[in-house]
Design a protein around this motif. Structure first.
Motif, PDB file in Angstrom:
ATOM      1  N   LEU A   1       5.525   6.708  39.488  1.00 16.48           N
ATOM      2  CA  LEU A   1       4.523   6.421  38.462  1.00 16.48           C
ATOM      3  C   LEU A   1       3.155   6.954  38.874  1.00 16.48           C
ATOM      4  N   ARG A   2       2.806   6.765  40.141  1.00 14.05           N
ATOM      5  CA  ARG A   2       1.514   7.265  40.610  1.00 14.05           C
ATOM      6  C   ARG A   2       1.442   8.780  40.514  1.00 14.05           C
ATOM      7  N   ALA A   3       2.549   9.448  40.782  1.00 12.90           N
ATOM      8  CA  ALA A   3       2.581  10.913  40.751  1.00 12.90           C
ATOM      9  C   ALA A   3       2.851  11.462  39.362  1.00 12.90           C
ATOM     10  N   GLY A   4       3.110  10.569  38.394  1.00 14.60           N
ATOM     11  CA  GLY A   4       3.379  11.020  37.043  1.00 14.60           C
ATOM     12  C   GLY A   4       4.757  11.603  36.859  1.00 14.60           C
TER      13      GLY A   4
ATOM     14  N   LEU B   1       2.930  21.669  28.167  1.00 11.62           N
ATOM     15  CA  LEU B   1       2.451  21.407  29.530  1.00 11.62           C
ATOM     16  C   LEU B   1       3.063  20.132  30.087  1.00 11.62           C
ATOM     17  N   LEU B   2       3.052  19.054  29.308  1.00 10.61           N
ATOM     18  CA  LEU B   2       3.538  17.766  29.796  1.00 10.61           C
ATOM     19  C   LEU B   2       5.040  17.799  30.062  1.00 10.61           C
ATOM     20  N   THR B   3       5.807  18.403  29.170  1.00 16.47           N
ATOM     21  CA  THR B   3       7.254  18.444  29.376  1.00 16.47           C
ATOM     22  C   THR B   3       7.631  19.360  30.532  1.00 16.47           C
ATOM     23  N   SER B   4       6.770  20.326  30.825  1.00 18.67           N
ATOM     24  CA  SER B   4       7.039  21.225  31.938  1.00 18.67           C
ATOM     25  C   SER B   4       6.664  20.599  33.279  1.00 18.67           C
ATOM     26  N   GLU B   5       5.466  20.009  33.354  1.00 16.66           N
ATOM     27  CA  GLU B   5       4.976  19.481  34.630  1.00 16.66           C
ATOM     28  C   GLU B   5       5.439  18.052  34.902  1.00 16.66           C
TER      29      GLU B   5
ATOM     30  N   VAL C   1      -2.186  11.961  32.201  1.00 20.82           N
ATOM     31  CA  VAL C   1      -3.379  11.841  31.359  1.00 20.82           C
ATOM     32  C   VAL C   1      -4.458  12.815  31.828  1.00 20.82           C
ATOM     33  N   LEU C   2      -4.623  12.969  33.134  1.00 19.36           N
ATOM     34  CA  LEU C   2      -5.582  13.947  33.640  1.00 19.36           C
ATOM     35  C   LEU C   2      -5.220  15.347  33.166  1.00 19.36           C
ATOM     36  N   ALA C   3      -3.917  15.678  33.214  1.00 16.68           N
ATOM     37  CA  ALA C   3      -3.476  16.998  32.765  1.00 16.68           C
ATOM     38  C   ALA C   3      -3.688  17.165  31.266  1.00 16.68           C
ATOM     39  N   THR C   4      -3.428  16.097  30.491  1.00 17.40           N
ATOM     40  CA  THR C   4      -3.624  16.150  29.042  1.00 17.40           C
ATOM     41  C   THR C   4      -5.082  16.418  28.702  1.00 17.40           C
ATOM     42  N   CYS C   5      -5.978  15.674  29.328  1.00 16.85           N
ATOM     43  CA  CYS C   5      -7.406  15.835  29.036  1.00 16.85           C
ATOM     44  C   CYS C   5      -7.911  17.213  29.463  1.00 16.85           C
ATOM     45  N   ALA C   6      -7.435  17.698  30.599  1.00 22.12           N
ATOM     46  CA  ALA C   6      -7.855  19.025  31.055  1.00 22.12           C
ATOM     47  C   ALA C   6      -7.396  20.100  30.077  1.00 22.12           C
ATOM     48  N   GLU C   7      -6.166  19.984  29.584  1.00 19.31           N
ATOM     49  CA  GLU C   7      -5.645  20.964  28.634  1.00 19.31           C
ATOM     50  C   GLU C   7      -6.415  20.899  27.313  1.00 19.31           C
ATOM     51  N   LEU C   8      -6.726  19.695  26.854  1.00 14.70           N
ATOM     52  CA  LEU C   8      -7.492  19.549  25.614  1.00 14.70           C
ATOM     53  C   LEU C   8      -8.883  20.174  25.752  1.00 14.70           C
TER      54      LEU C   8
END
Length: 320
Positions: free
Chosen positions: A86-89, A113-117, A282-289
Motif C-alpha cells: 500500500l505504501r508503495a502503491g 499511466l496508472l494501469t502501467s505503473e 496519487v502523486l503520479a496522478t497529480c504530476a500527470e495532470l
C-alpha cells in the motif's frame, strides 16, 4: 494481550533450544532474551520451558503456543507485506472522478499511466460534473471546474491546473466565421444552443459573462452535452459558446472563434483527499495532470485560434 515481539523471541528460543543460541541468532544479549521469556510466562500464566541438560525444552503448553505463534507471525508478516504494498502503491484502490470534456481529452493518459505503473491498484472512475456535498460521495481525486478561489472541504486540498477561455462555435457560412475574435455582445441576437446539462459552474460562468456584456444568452435549443450541441451547430441550428477544451474535436462544417469583452474563463482544479495525497498513485496522478495542463496551455498559446485575439495572459493563465 500478547506482545508479538516477545512471541518472536519465544519462537526463536523454542527453535534453537537455548537462550544463548536464540540471543546469538537475534543479535540480543542472553539477559534480554531471558527477560522477554520470563515476561511472556508471567503474562500467559504458563510454564513454557523446562530444563533439559544445559539447554531448555518447551513444555506441552510451550509447544502449543509455539504452533499458534507461527500462525500469528505468518499472518502478521502478510499484513506487513500488504502495508508495504500500500505504501508503495502496488495494491489498493484509487477513486477518481472527472467532468465530461476532460474525460475524453485527459483521462486516457492518466489511466494508461496508472494501469502501467500500478497494475495492482483498482481504479474507480466516476463521471461527475459537480463537487458533491456528501462526504461519502467524494473521490480521492476529483478533476473539477470551479471558481479560481474555490476553497476545498476540510480534509481535501484544491490544486489549480489550468485557466481555460471560452470560444463560440459557428456553423459554416456564418458571417463571423472569418473573424479573429468576437465580442460577446455581438452574439446577443444569435440563436444559442445550450450545451450544459449540469447547470454547474461552467454555465453560471457563461451567464455571468453575458450579463456583464449587457444581455442574457437566448437559449433556443437546450442540448445536454458538448458533442450534441456541436452537431446542432454543424446542422445550422445556432451557435454555442463553450470552453476551449470542448472544442478540440470540432465536427465538419463548424468554426471556433475566441470570444472577448469579456472572455469567460473557467478554472480546472484537482481536488485531492489529504489522507492519500502522499501515496505513489496519487502523486503520479497529480504530476500527470499538471503535465497535461501545461501542454494544453502551450498548445493554446501557439494555436492560430488565439493568434489575433486580445486575450491577456499572466502567470500562465488566461485573464478575462
Amino acid at each position: 494481550m500478547l506482545d508479538t515481539h516477545r512471541l518472536r523471541i519465544f519462537r526463536s528460543v523454542v527453535a534453537s533450544g537455548s537462550v544463548q543460541a536464540a540471543a546469538a541468532n537475534l543479535g540480543y544479549t542472553p539477559s534480554a532474551v531471558s527477560q522477554h521469556v520470563t515476561a511472556l510466562q508471567r503474562e500467559t500464566g504458563l510454564v513454557l520451558f523446562e530444563r533439559a541438560g544445559r539447554g531448555l525444552r518447551a513444555t506441552g503448553a510451550g509447544l502449543l503456543l509455539a504452533e499458534q505463534a507461527d500462525a500469528i507471525l505468518d499472518r502478521l508478516g502478510e499484513a506487513e507485506a500488504v502495508v508495504a504494498d500500500l505504501r508503495a502503491g502496488r495494491t489498493g484502490a484509487l477513486s477518481l472522478s472527472y467532468f465530461a470534456s476532460v474525460g475524453a481529452a485527459w483521462l486516457p493518459r492518466v489511466v494508461r499511466l496508472l494501469t502501467s505503473e500500478f497494475p495492482g491498484v483498482r481504479l474507480d472512475l466516476a463521471l461527475r460534473d459537480w463537487l458533491p456535498d456528501d462526504p461519502a460521495d467524494r473521490s480521492d481525486v476529483q478533476i473539477a471546474v470551479e471558481r479560481p478561489d474555490f476553497a476545498a472541504w476540510p480534509g481535501f486540498t484544491a490544486h489549480h491546473l489550468l485557466d481555460e477561455p471560452y470560444v463560440v462555435v459557428l456553423p459554416e457560412g456564418h458571417p463571423m466565421t472569418g473573424r479573429e475574435e468576437i465580442e460577446l455582445a455581438e452574439l446577443a441576437s444569435e440563436q444559442w444552443v445550450d450545451n450544459d446539462f449540469a447547470r454547474g459552474w461552467c454555465r453560471r460562468n457563461l451567464i455571468e459573462a453575458c450579463t456583464a456584456a449587457g444581455f442574457r444568452p437566448p437559449f433556443h435549443v437546450e442540448a445536454h452535452d458538448y458533442p450534441t450541441a456541436l452537431a446542432f451547430v454543424a446542422a445550422g441550428i445556432g451557435v454555442t459558446v463553450l470552453p476551449e477544451l470542448g472544442a478540440i474535436h470540432l465536427p465538419a462544417g463548424t468554426h471556433a472563434v475566441p470570444v472577448v469583452q469579456p472572455t469567460p474563463v473557467r478554472s480546472i482544479l484537482a481536488v485531492v483527499r489529504d489522507a492519500v495525497a502522499s501515496t505513489p498513485p496519487v502523486l503520479a496522478t497529480c504530476a500527470e495532470l499538471r503535465e497535461i495542463a501545461a501542454e494544453c496551455l502551450m498548445r493554446s498559446r501557439s494555436s492560430p485560434l488565439w493568434a489575433g485575439a486580445s486575450v491577456h495572459r499572466a502567470s500562465g493563465s488566461y485573464i478575462s
